[in-house]
Design a protein around this motif. Sequence first.
Motif, short mmCIF file in Angstrom:
data_model
loop_
_atom_site.label_atom_id
_atom_site.label_comp_id
_atom_site.label_asym_id
_atom_site.label_seq_id
_atom_site.Cartn_x
_atom_site.Cartn_y
_atom_site.Cartn_z
N ARG A 1 0.84 -1.21 0.00
CA ARG A 1 0.00 0.00 0.00
C ARG A 1 0.87 1.25 0.00
NH1 ARG A 1 -4.78 -2.44 1.07
NH2 ARG A 1 -4.79 -4.14 2.58
N LYS A 2 0.26 2.37 -0.40
CA LYS A 2 0.96 3.65 -0.35
C LYS A 2 1.25 3.99 1.10
CE LYS A 2 -1.39 5.71 -4.37
NZ LYS A 2 -2.28 6.81 -4.79
N GLN A 3 2.49 4.48 1.34
CA GLN A 3 2.81 4.91 2.70
C GLN A 3 2.14 6.23 3.03
OE1 GLN A 3 6.95 4.80 3.61
NE2 GLN A 3 7.22 2.73 2.83
N GLU A 4 2.15 7.13 2.10
CA GLU A 4 1.50 8.43 2.26
C GLU A 4 0.96 8.85 0.90
OE1 GLU A 4 0.81 10.11 4.88
OE2 GLU A 4 1.96 8.99 6.36
N GLY A 5 -0.20 9.50 0.90
CA GLY A 5 -0.76 9.98 -0.35
C GLY A 5 -0.48 11.46 -0.52
N ASP A 6 -0.17 11.86 -1.76
CA ASP A 6 0.10 13.27 -2.03
C ASP A 6 -1.17 14.02 -2.38
OD1 ASP A 6 3.16 12.29 -3.65
OD2 ASP A 6 2.84 13.00 -1.60
N GLU B 1 -7.24 15.26 -1.56
CA GLU B 1 -8.45 14.54 -1.15
C GLU B 1 -8.11 13.40 -0.19
OE1 GLU B 1 -12.25 12.14 -3.10
OE2 GLU B 1 -10.61 12.84 -4.36
N PHE B 2 -7.05 12.65 -0.54
CA PHE B 2 -6.63 11.53 0.31
C PHE B 2 -6.24 12.02 1.70
CE2 PHE B 2 -4.73 7.65 1.65
CZ PHE B 2 -3.56 8.00 2.31
N ASN B 3 -5.40 13.06 1.75
CA ASN B 3 -4.93 13.58 3.03
C ASN B 3 -6.07 14.12 3.88
OD1 ASN B 3 -2.16 13.02 2.80
ND2 ASN B 3 -1.85 14.79 1.48
N ASN B 4 -7.05 14.76 3.24
CA ASN B 4 -8.19 15.29 3.98
C ASN B 4 -9.03 14.17 4.58
OD1 ASN B 4 -7.51 17.94 3.49
ND2 ASN B 4 -8.85 18.17 1.71
N LYS B 5 -9.28 13.12 3.78
CA LYS B 5 -10.07 11.98 4.27
C LYS B 5 -9.34 11.27 5.41
CE LYS B 5 -12.74 10.90 0.10
NZ LYS B 5 -12.99 9.90 -0.97
N LEU B 6 -8.02 11.11 5.22
CA LEU B 6 -7.23 10.43 6.25
C LEU B 6 -7.24 11.24 7.55
CD1 LEU B 6 -5.36 8.04 6.88
CD2 LEU B 6 -3.45 9.45 6.11
N ALA B 7 -7.09 12.55 7.44
CA ALA B 7 -7.10 13.41 8.63
C ALA B 7 -8.45 13.34 9.34
CB ALA B 7 -6.79 14.85 8.23
N THR B 8 -9.52 13.28 8.57
CA THR B 8 -10.86 13.20 9.16
C THR B 8 -11.03 11.90 9.93
OG1 THR B 8 -11.80 14.55 7.39
CG2 THR B 8 -13.33 13.19 8.66
N LEU B 9 -10.64 10.80 9.30
CA LEU B 9 -10.78 9.50 9.96
C LEU B 9 -9.92 9.41 11.21
CD1 LEU B 9 -10.80 7.19 6.80
CD2 LEU B 9 -12.74 7.71 8.29
N ARG B 10 -8.73 9.97 11.15
CA ARG B 10 -7.85 9.94 12.33
C ARG B 10 -8.43 10.79 13.45
NH1 ARG B 10 -1.91 10.31 9.27
NH2 ARG B 10 -1.65 8.03 9.00
N THR B 11 -9.05 11.89 13.09
CA THR B 11 -9.70 12.72 14.10
C THR B 11 -10.84 11.96 14.77
OG1 THR B 11 -9.13 14.73 12.89
CG2 THR B 11 -10.89 14.90 14.51
N GLN B 12 -11.59 11.22 13.97
CA GLN B 12 -12.69 10.42 14.52
C GLN B 12 -12.16 9.40 15.53
OE1 GLN B 12 -14.74 8.73 11.17
NE2 GLN B 12 -15.49 10.71 10.44
N ILE B 13 -11.03 8.78 15.19
CA ILE B 13 -10.42 7.83 16.13
C ILE B 13 -9.99 8.54 17.41
CG2 ILE B 13 -8.35 6.44 16.50
CD1 ILE B 13 -8.65 5.38 13.69
#
Length: 360
Positions: A260-265, A268-280
Amino acid sequence: MENTKSLRNWLSAMELSHPLVIAGPCSAETEEQVLKIAHQLKQTDATVLRAGIWKPRTRPGNFEGVGALGLKWLQKAKQETGLITATEVANANHVDLALKHDVDILWVGARTTVSPFIVQEIADALKGTDKIVLVKNPVNPDLALWLGAVERFYASDVKKLGVIHRGFSTYEKTRYRNNPEWQIPIDLQNKFPDLPLILDPSHIAGRRDIIFELCQTALDLNYDGLMVETHYDPDNAWSDAAQQITPATLDKMTVDLRIRKQEGDAVEFNNKLATLRTQIDVIDRQLIDSLGNRMRIADKIGLLKKKNNVAILQTKRWNEILGKMILEGEENNLSEEFILKIYKAIHQESINHQKKVINE
């Protein structure tokens, strides 16, 4: 930590299209066996040939390795196939012999990592070496002990340093030979982000049928490589037969594994990831608050038991809670093993709170 960066630079210089794959038999048994496996591995993604020369066993009487003679077999396999070689060292004499036979990678086993005295002896013997040194986690889940071993090699100016995650012993029966305890290597990486991390799924699994899923989890967690025990005839291996796979199985497995990708550039990916991490993060805070509330109720129960001279442990009540939580866990796709581990810890903390109240 310049040592760890040197090893990561070495990995980058290899220009592999996949994580590093270290493979080979648990034990070097015969010259024919080592050479046959090496030539079969040459047709796979494996870059490193591993083999146990000295095999410290839990109990005496089991096969404990062929000794220094096996180093000549590794040397010959290297000449014939071009594979890099690796073996375990457990004292300064092992180090001296391995270096004399031009072994490329030396790893420190779990039973050795638990002893700072032995680790220091090996670190002194390897002082300033340009060989790759990999440190397995200690047998018990002790992050400080693992870090201490790494720091001893760092202090000895080992040029290329990394670690191997092989799981941790537990007295509880689980589906693993050694529990992975993924959070411990994650904590290690958080402390030393440049430290290359390799998974040893064979020792975690103890059986070959779950090696693939362990490797996939490791890649999902951005591990740098895999060390997989392989044998052309696993069922008849002289040691740890149940956890070894064939080179052909290894070849198929490395093809099927998803990197898998280690980090997305992408934004949209970074925003979704940040949102999910905030939910956690929000849920984690809620969990802590709920546990705090539960312990405050446990304090009140302890006070009530003290006034009525009632024992802290009520086995019937505990079994009822456990049974109910296992069922509710299943409804939420949580394994029984996970529920048992969590609620045993919660129950122990509750007992500790009640003891404190009663003894006041």
